[in-house]
Design a protein around this motif. Structure first.
Motif, short mmCIF file in Angstrom:
data_model
loop_
_atom_site.label_atom_id
_atom_site.label_comp_id
_atom_site.label_asym_id
_atom_site.label_seq_id
_atom_site.Cartn_x
_atom_site.Cartn_y
_atom_site.Cartn_z
N GLY A 226 -20.15 9.65 24.03
CA GLY A 226 -18.80 9.45 23.51
C GLY A 226 -18.51 10.49 22.46
O GLY A 226 -19.29 11.42 22.25
N TRP B 185 -12.34 9.87 19.42
CA TRP B 185 -11.64 8.79 20.13
C TRP B 185 -12.14 7.47 19.55
O TRP B 185 -12.76 6.66 20.24
N THR C 177 -21.98 16.65 30.78
CA THR C 177 -23.01 16.27 29.81
C THR C 177 -23.84 15.10 30.34
O THR C 177 -25.07 15.17 30.39
N SER D 39 -21.08 13.15 21.23
CA SER D 39 -21.27 14.53 21.68
C SER D 39 -20.93 15.55 20.59
O SER D 39 -21.45 16.65 20.60
N TYR E 244 -13.12 8.59 29.06
CA TYR E 244 -12.01 9.53 28.88
C TYR E 244 -10.75 8.75 28.55
O TYR E 244 -10.24 8.05 29.40
C1 LIG Z 1 -9.78 14.34 27.04
C2 LIG Z 1 -10.97 13.61 26.50
C3 LIG Z 1 -10.91 12.24 26.28
C4 LIG Z 1 -12.01 11.54 25.74
N1 LIG Z 1 -11.92 10.21 25.50
C5 LIG Z 1 -12.97 9.54 24.97
C6 LIG Z 1 -12.91 8.14 24.70
O1 LIG Z 1 -11.92 7.48 24.95
N2 LIG Z 1 -14.00 7.53 24.14
C7 LIG Z 1 -15.15 8.22 23.84
O2 LIG Z 1 -16.09 7.62 23.33
N3 LIG Z 1 -15.23 9.55 24.12
C8 LIG Z 1 -14.19 10.23 24.66
N4 LIG Z 1 -14.28 11.56 24.93
C9 LIG Z 1 -15.53 12.27 24.68
C10 LIG Z 1 -16.40 12.36 25.93
O3 LIG Z 1 -16.65 11.11 26.50
C11 LIG Z 1 -17.71 13.03 25.55
O4 LIG Z 1 -17.42 14.38 25.18
C12 LIG Z 1 -18.76 13.01 26.64
O5 LIG Z 1 -19.94 13.61 26.13
C13 LIG Z 1 -18.31 13.77 27.87
O6 LIG Z 1 -19.25 13.51 28.88
P1 LIG Z 1 -19.26 14.29 30.27
O7 LIG Z 1 -19.50 15.76 29.95
O8 LIG Z 1 -20.43 13.70 30.98
O9 LIG Z 1 -17.97 14.08 30.97
C14 LIG Z 1 -13.20 12.25 25.46
C15 LIG Z 1 -13.26 13.64 25.71
C16 LIG Z 1 -12.17 14.32 26.22
C17 LIG Z 1 -12.27 15.81 26.48
#
Ligand SMILES: Cc1cc2nc3c(=O)[nH]c(=O)nc-3n(C[C@H](O)[C@H](O)[C@H](O)COP(=O)(O)O)c2cc1C
Ligand SMILES: Cc1cc2nc3c(=O)[nH]c(=O)nc-3n(C[C@H](O)[C@H](O)[C@H](O)COP(=O)(O)OP(=O)(O)OC[C@H]3O[C@@H](n4cnc5c(N)ncnc54)[C@H](O)[C@@H]3O)c2cc1C
Ligand SMILES: NC(=O)c1ccc[n+]([C@@H]2O[C@H](COP(=O)([O-])OP(=O)(O)OC[C@H]3O[C@@H](n4cnc5c(N)ncnc54)[C@H](OP(=O)(O)O)[C@@H]3O)[C@@H](O)[C@H]2O)c1
Length: 1078
Positions: free
Chosen positions: A599, A603, A521, A634, A565
């Motif tokens: 985010g 979480w 994303t 998200s 994450y």
């Molecule tokens: C296993 C997992 C752990 C996550 N932990 C957090 C977190 O600690 N804090 C947060 O704000 N979002 C958390 N998220 C949400 C992601 O940060 C969010 O979906 C983000 O859009 C993903 O971005 P990316 O697709 O660029 O990796 C988590 C998502 C997953 C699947």
């Protein structure tokens, strides 16, 4: 009274040979240890071998009065090369004794210190190579460490320069050794009859032996020694020999020691044959283990940025930025701890063999070992025994090896490397690593690289590739005016130096768009900003945050988009975040930045933790914020809208602060597309090497007709890929062909259409080569993401009628209701109007689409079932579209998987699960698990693992599974198998049927069942159970709040909030969730 030693089922005649992993034998032993526990027996062609897998048993086998070194199997085969040299000799062979006594003094501290200059000379060659090739070069560290250590060995033992760094190829000697030893292993596992008919294998074995020797062994003499060297370098061996004899040196190298000294005990001298074998031994055993250890250490320190930073600090502090001196070596306590920790987790020799002199009983009277039975001590496993190394035994934590802690571990817990090599190896490894750390910042080419092992004589990381960027500092300078951000091919258009449709590249202001992203994303958002940059007068470079570690540019704005994450950075941002955390003052002065954080509200405790941390650290270390930081959720309806607003504000801020020439055309952001008439290059594209492709073995429906479809898909993994129960498979999917056809129909193009794309900005599409438009639409872009407000603005700009423009404007002003709620994509909107009404060029349409994202799926099997295969349990997203109930919405990833047939090849990789979602190391720990629908996936892997352990005689703890589905007939997936596991005694299953609760004691959801069965849950939790929840976030929330209610029912004085707090405290370290909403 002794008990039988557990043994996997045997096949008549060959025994357990089939259970051995012939590519990486270690992996097979590790899995068998997981399945059978502290000890097991295998039968190789009628020969019993005992595997020892815990520290306690290992300690008993370290008693040299009862156990002797055993040379068997592969080592016996290897004697055709090493003979009675130190490495392959039987203890009672006379030449072994002579060499042992003769050579031991040659390895003393002074002798090794004298090797310092030679070692430094060759280390410099490695550094020079990395420096010359530059920061973009893809380095195979194992290959370069092998060159360095082999050359060091040859120079220090026989004053011979192999000059490996002057040769492009990997050292043939090193690979010949690995092949030879692998063949030794395979031969030892083959019946002699079979071996006799395998003529090509025998021929290869003989060729390798001859190559390593130089000439056949029946005419061994000193020249042979040099002949084999002749095979390594193109030097005339006779001249070298003559030279040593004609010009004897005082140098105390091992060749001189062996040529000129006599055994202090017997006065005997080593014969030529023995000298050759020992020299071979030095080169074989000496270089490979060091280069393997250095490679593992490189992996571990890159993987753990805080370790890397500490290491750099120590090296900087000890050397003061000066050239390495011998006196520095003793002061690298953290470096030494890193080396020990590497040798613990990845011991160069991961197993060794001993045998009892006499019939013996070990394990407190439990296991009987007949005299001379070979016992394999599995150092790789015993050095991870939680009984000695604690619950975090699998983690790389150098601190456990320093400040007096190392010395306090029980005797033999750390199996020291071989006597002869330890001092030389430690010195050369320390030198090489210290110099590398002093000179470079290292990073993975693939930030999500997961450690896989390759095995020859010793073990090495498989396919580890790194980048070495010269440190810009000494000590450390961070903000630099010019910037060399690495770019991988796919993110940089080859045509970026060309003038695009509307803009001249050389007039553009530099700009850096950095992302930290696991699932794509943030990367897509960053890509979007970078793509649009040229329109606003900027030349954007796109890269991961890690690529900018220690090196944030000051000659243009820096835009960051990043996620979190479990409160930690994405895989490709870990080094960057750690580096920011290590800054001390205003190192980022001159950097100007804007930041957008992704985010998810699930979480809530670590919401946006990483973007906020980056933002705060950058500002506090002198970087200037260009605008208010953006934060998006998200899962929220307005996610894209929030980002759109951020992007609009960003361009406003940037065009105000920088002097730029903007392009006025709303369509100039598109790709320049040349339509061509040939399909000639298709075959080339299809001829891609497919090493990372997995193969579908089975794909079957798990649900009954009339229920939302769930499927079981089995993959054969690409060779060498391993996994743990609880890990994920990451899949690069393709769009449903139906949706690709929709695009072609809208633009009135054929599916055979070939195009050449060119782009002024970075892009993840293939540019400057003929590609099939169908392939681009199928595999490179997302077609169903909701349109953004910016997309609407661009469409308004090319709308040809007032009514259409007004309708688009209305969509923009009621964005939430008109676009986000029905999830209307650009394609959906275009289809609503005749193409003459919205005259959107295909190139601009492509530019509006985000790049294709990978999808992750929990693996639903255990490697104990089949280490080369992994299964998925997926829920297929196919339901009436939110935009139009008469149309069907097809989820990209799940429908791609659903359509696969056995034999299909799929781009897959294994991703480690976050937050400890793995079965507890100790299988006797009970588990309480909650899974609804496809959320059963990883839990099925856990149960399968325990079932196999139990069938193999291990004591396993109970799994109490709460499983939710609609009804017992329609979607009770894997019911038959789950029932079998119940019968086996590993599982206690409590279903909740949401559409037929009467059949589950009135419980609709798993949380209702939890309430119903709370006494059982409480008992098992008190019995030290670990808790796992998987499925949608609603399930996790439901379970936790019901559990808090249980606490309140026991203590009515608790408020709801206090009950939740208490629950979280009680669950600390014993609870893991894996939740995601599709
Ligand atoms: C296993 C997992 C752990 C996550 N932990 C957090 C977190 O600690 N804090 C947060 O704000 N979002 C958390 N998220 C949400 C992601 O940060 C969010 O979906 C983000 O859009 C993903 O971005 P990316 O697709 O660029 O990796 C988590 C998502 C997953 C699947
Ligand atoms: C760590 C992890 C593990 C996972 N494990 C599993 C697993 O084991 N099994 C499993 O099945 N899934 C699993 N998932 C979920 C999986 O990754 C995908 O998210 C899921 O398969 C949906 O992806 P898709 O590509 O099919 O749908 P996409 O094409 O990504 O579409 C999903 C999007 O479409 C929207 N949408 C949904 N319905 C409609 C509709 N009717 N009309 C319009 N829009 C709609 C959704 O809001 C969502 O934004 C896991 C996810 C993660 C993060
Ligand atoms: N590792 C992971 O993160 C992972 C792994 C696998 C799946 N998933 C995710 O888990 C979800 C499961 O999807 P699916 O299609 O497999 O499930 P599903 O079949 O739609 O639902 C399974 C069961 O859960 C019930 N349910 C609905 N709402 C609930 C709630 N609030 N609390 C408890 N139970 C509830 C459903 O009941 P009703 O429909 O009758 O209401 C149904 O009985 C998806 O979002 C998927 O992405 C995540």
């Amino acid at each position: 009274m002794s008990v039988p030693i557990p043994q996997p089922p045997r096949i008549p005649f060959i025994g357990n040979v089939a259970q051995l992993d012939t590519t990486v034998p270690l992996n097979g032993f590790v899995l068998l240890a997981k399945q059978y526990g502290e000890i097991f027996k295998i039968d190789i062609l009628g020969r019993p071998i005992i595997s020892i897998n815990t520290y306690a048993l290992q300690q008993e086998l370290c008693d040299q009065k009862k156990f002797r070194k055993y040379l068997g199997g592969a080592m016996v085969q290897a004697r055709v090369l090493g003979g009675d040299g130190l490495f392959t000799a039987f203890d009672d062979e006379p030449n072994w004794g002579i060499a042992h006594r003769l050579l031991t003094p040659a390895f003393n501290a002074v002798a090794i210190r004298d090797m310092f200059d030679d070692m430094q000379d060759l280390t410099d060659q490695l550094l020079l190579k990395w420096e010359r090739f530059g920061p973009e070069h893809i380095i195979d560290p194992s290959e370069d460490y092998t060159k360095a250590t082999l050359d060091i060995l040859a120079l220090c033992t026989m004053s011979l320069r192999l000059n490996s760094f002057y040769n492009e190829e990997p050292p043939r000697f090193g690979s010949a050794v690995s092949e030879f030893l692998k063949e030794c292993f395979l031969r030892s596992a083959r019946p002699s009859l079979l071996q006799a008919v395998m003529t090509s294998s025998s021929r290869k074995f003989e060729e390798l032996r001859q190559y390593l020797w130089g000439i056949p062994s029946d005419s061994m003499s000193i020249p042979i020694l040099l002949s084999f060297v002749f095979g390594v370098i193109k030097t005339d061996c006779a001249v070298v020999l003559k030279d040593r004899r004609a010009n004897p040196t005082d140098k105390k190298d091992l060749l001189n020691t062996m040529l000129n000294s006599a055994d202090p005990k017997t006065g005997a001298r080593l014969n030529d044959d023995s000298i050759i074998k020992n020299l071979l031994t030095f080169l074989v055993a000496g270089h490979e283990t060091s280069s393997g250890t250095l490679s593992f250490m490189t992996y571990y320190v890159i993987k753990n940025p805080e370790v890397w930073r500490k290491l750099q600090n120590e090296v900087d502090e000890v050397t003061g930025g000066q050239r390495l001196q011998y006196s520095h070596l003793g002061r690298f306590s953290f470096l030494e701890a890193c080396m020990r920790e590497t040798l613990r987790l990845a011991p160069a020799a991961p197993m060794r063999t001993v045998a009892p002199y006499e019939d013996t009983v070990i394990g407190g009277g439990k296991y009987f070992l007949p005299a001379n039975t070979p016992c394999l001590i599995q150092t790789f496993t015993t050095q991870r025994d939680p009984a000695v190394w604690g619950a975090d035994a699998n983690e790389f934590r150098p601190e456990r090896m320093m400040d007096g802690k190392f010395e306090k571990y029980p005797p033999n817990a750390f199996q020291a490397p071989c006597l002869y090599w330890s001092a030389i190896r430690l010195q050369e490894m320390k030198m090489i690593m210290a110099c590398v750390v002093q000179k470079f910042d290292l990073s993975f080419i693939d930030p999500s690289y997961t450690l896989e092992i390759q095995q020859g004589l010793s073990i090495k990381p498989k396919d580890l590739r790194i980048r070495a960027r010269p440190r810009t500092s000494g000590p450390r300078l961070y903000a630099t005016p010019s910037y060399s951000m690495p770019q991988n091919k796919s993110t940089q258009s080859k045509s970026s130096n060309r003038a695009g449709p509307a803009i001249q590249a050389d007039k553009l202001v530099p700009m850096y768009v950095l992302y930290g992203s696991n699932t794509g994303t943030s990367e897509a958002f960053a890509q979007r900003i970078a793509s649009a940059a040229a329109t606003y007068g900027f030349a954007a470079k796109l890269g991961t945050l890690d690529s900018a570690t220690g090196n944030l540019p000051t000659d243009g704005p820096v835009v960051i988009v990043t996620a979190s994450y479990e409160g930690l950075p994405a895989d490709n941002a870990a080094q960057f975040v750690d580096w920011l955390g290590s800054l001390k003052s205003n190192e980022l002065k001159g950097v100007r930045f804007a930041l957008f954080g992704c985010g998810h509200s699930d979480w809530d405790r670590t919401l946006h933790k990483i973007p906020l941390l980056c933002d705060q650290l950058m500002a506090s270390h002198g970087a200037e914020r260009l605008m208010k930081t953006g934060l998006g959720l998200s899962g929220a309806q307005d996610f894209f809208e929030v980002f759109d607003q951020f992007e609009a504000d960003l361009w406003k801020a940037l065009t105000t602060k920088y002097t730029v020439t903007q392009s006025q055309s709303s369509t100039s952001i598109g790709f320049d597309i040349e339509i061509i008439d040939t399909v000639a290059s298709r075959a080339d594209t299809l001829n891609q090497p497919d090493a990372a492709l997995g193969t579908v073995k089975e794909n079957k429906v798990l649900t009954q007709p009339g229920h939302p479809v769930k499927r079981h898909i089995e993959f054969e993994l690409p060779e060498g890929l391993t996994y743990r129960a609880g890990d994920y498979l990451s899949i690069l999917p393709q769009n449903p062909p139906r949706d690709v056809q929709r695009v072609l129909a809208r633009f009135n193009l054929s599916e055979k259409q070939m195009v050449v794309l060119s782009s002024i900005g970075p892009t993840s599409l293939p540019t400057d080569q003929p590609v099939s438009l169908y392939d681009v639409l199928l595999g490179y872009v997302e077609l169903s993401q909701p349109a953004t407000t910016q997309d609407l603005r661009i469409m308004m700009g090319v709308a040809t009628t007032d009514s259409t423009r007004a309708a688009l404007k209305e969509m923009r002003s009621s964005y939430q209701a008109k676009i986000l709620a029905p999830r209307l994509s650009v394609l959906d909107i275009l289809e609503k109007y005749p193409s003459s009404d919205i005259n959107l060029p295909l190139g601009v349409f492509l530019r509006l689409l985000p790049p294709m994202r990978v999808r992750q799926y929990s693996i639903s099997s255990s490697p104990l079932w089949n280490p080369q295969h992994a299964t998925l349990s997926i829920s297929v997203l196919e339901s009436p579209s939110l935009a139009d109930k008469n149309k069907i919405f097809l989820g990209v990833g799940s429908n791609y998987l659903s359509q696969l047939n056995p034999g299909d090849r799929v781009q897959i990789s294994v991703r480690e699960s976050h937050g400890g979602f793995h079965p507890p190391e100790d299988p006797s720990t009970p588990i309480i698990a909650f899974g609804a629908g496809s959320g059963l996936a990883p839990l099925r892997g856990f149960i399968q693992e325990r079932a196999l352990q139990k069938s193999s005689g291990r004591n396993v703890g109970k799994i109490l599974l709460f499983f939710g589905c609609r009804d017992p007939e329609g979607d009770y997936i894997y019911k038959k198998q789950l029932d079998e596991w119940v019968k086996l005694g590993v599982l206690d299953i409590r279903p909740a049927f949401s559409r037929d609760p009467a059949k589950s004691d009135g419980c609709k959801y798993v949380q209702d069942r939890l309430w119903n069965d709370r006494d059982d849950v409480t008992d098992l939790f008190d019995d030290n159970a670990q808790v796992f929840i998987c499925g949608s976030s609603r399930v996790a929330k439901g379970v936790m709040s019901k559990w808090a209610e249980i606490l309140r029912s026991n203590d009515p004085t608790l408020s709801a909030e206090d009950a939740m707090k208490r629950l979280e405290e009680t669950m600390q370290g014993r609870y893991a969730t894996d939740v995601f909403d599709a």
